[in-house]
Design an enzyme around this catalytic site. Structure first.
Site, PDB file in Angstrom:
ATOM      1  N   THR A 173     -42.911  25.500  -7.101  1.00  0.00           N
ATOM      2  CA  THR A 173     -43.992  26.045  -7.817  1.00  0.00           C
ATOM      3  C   THR A 173     -43.550  27.263  -8.309  1.00  0.00           C
ATOM      4  O   THR A 173     -43.947  27.385  -9.852  1.00  0.00           O
ATOM      5  CB  THR A 173     -45.297  26.213  -6.897  1.00  0.00           C
TER       6      THR A 173
ATOM      7  N   HIS B 165     -41.358  26.352 -11.625  1.00  0.00           N
ATOM      8  CA  HIS B 165     -42.461  25.824 -12.530  1.00  0.00           C
ATOM      9  C   HIS B 165     -42.930  26.978 -13.353  1.00  0.00           C
ATOM     10  O   HIS B 165     -43.099  27.013 -14.565  1.00  0.00           O
ATOM     11  CB  HIS B 165     -43.441  24.938 -11.997  1.00  0.00           C
TER      12      HIS B 165
END
Length: 340
Positions: free
Chosen positions: A40, A43
């Protein structure tokens, strides 16, 4: 204090000075020791489509951590200054139907640290005391730092009975690698892991996978034939790749069960005939069960589960860029940053 901040709406993360947060009555101030980079976080670093519609620039990112209690809110009991803790990174409302029904991991009002509110990539952070998880002395901080994704892996691997079963895991990211180890540790027969990254497939093999398959070079059906298998009993989808998911559907045994953690692209299709006519069960997985997963994964490590095998790099916080570069290149398992 130092913190890794998503300062701009572009690729990158910036090491900045931000104020030390103040804990509320039911919160605890934590002095961070070690944090781990999650997919995450990558990202957010890359500023992809999901990040652009989810993240507000100025956010302190990060949600995988271990640290020590530095200050207690006025209403907090049960913890001591200096106690080593990690925490559940999903903050739930406590009053919805699922929270009150004993299913807080399915709270529709969940707030994620490092995504919706300031997170753990800092010298200090605040957390609700109810989210804390004490770390036993026998577990080193570099492992406790990534209990969050370890919990994702445990939630997936323990969702269905895998004892004596054949398990297919699509996606050899750190969560898939850990899940492969858990499945073998608790008694699965064959655990086959697929990916296109040979570095991470080797980590999965080291963790105990029966076979690892680079699907850009080898047919999964050939591996099944070599293992004298008719199909997989349990599938764990970790890749978020629709082709990998459809390959899984094709290779499942009738009546098989699939746990899905990987996030598929919007509009991704699948062969529904395979799900219907094979009588497959498909279960979405989100986060960790609070706090049953935490109990189980702690005891797994204390009973000898080799979680350390997925840890490939430890870096000082000032070298954070190297950590993100390694993650972007796919040349790492878990990367842990030290704040000491």
């Amino acid at each position: 204090m130092k913190a890794l901040v998503k300062r701009e709406a572009n690729k990158g993360i910036w090491l900045e000075q931000v104020p030390v947060p103040t804990p509320g009555p039911n919160e605890v101030l934590i002095k961070l020791e070690k944090t781990a980079i999650c997919g995450t976080d990558l990202h957010i670093y890359l500023w992809d489509e999901w990040s652009q519609r989810t993240i507000e620039p100025g956010l302190t990112i990060g949600h995988e951590f271990v640290g020590r209690v530095a200050e207690l809110g006025s209403a907090v009991t049960g913890y001591q200054i200096g106690q080593r803790v990690s925490a559940e990174g999903h903050i739930v409302c406590g009053h919805c139907r699922n929270c009150r029904g004993g299913r807080p991991h399915l709270c529709p009002n969940t707030v994620g640290i490092g995504v919706n509110v300031n997170g753990a990539f800092a010298e200090y952070m605040v957390m609700p005391a109810s989210n804390l998880w004490p770390i036993p002395d026998q577990i080193p901080s570099e492992l406790a730092a990534f209990f969050d994704p370890y919990g994702n892996a445990a939630h997936c691997a323990l969702e269905f009975d895998v004892i004596g079963e054949d398990v297919l895991i699509t996606g050899a990211g750190p969560i898939g690698i850990i899940a492969a180890g858990i499945c073998k540790h608790i008694g699965a027969r064959n655990v086959v892991v697929t990916d296109v990254n040979d570095f991470r497939l080797k980590l999965a093999a080291d963790m105990g996978a029966t076979r690892v398959v680079n699907v850009s070079k080898t047919s999964l059906k050939d591996v099944m034939a070599d293992l004298h298998m008719e199909g997989f009993d349990v599938g764990l989808e970790m890749s978020g790749n629709s082709r990998a998911f459809n390959d899984m559907l094709d290779c499942m045994y009738h009546g098989g069960k699939i746990a899905m953690l990987g996030i598929m692209p919007r509009g991704a299709g699948c062969d529904w005939d395979k799900i219907i006519f094979k009588g497959l069960t498909v279960q979405g997985i989100y986060g960790r069960k609070m706090y049953e997963t935490w109990y189980k994964m702690t005891q797994l490590v204390l009973s000898g589960f080799p979680l350390h095998k997925v840890l490939t790099h430890q870096l000082p916080i000032d070298d954070f860029q190297k950590g993100f570069d390694l993650m972007e290149e796919g040349k790492a398992g878990k990367v842990v940053l030290s704040w000491n």
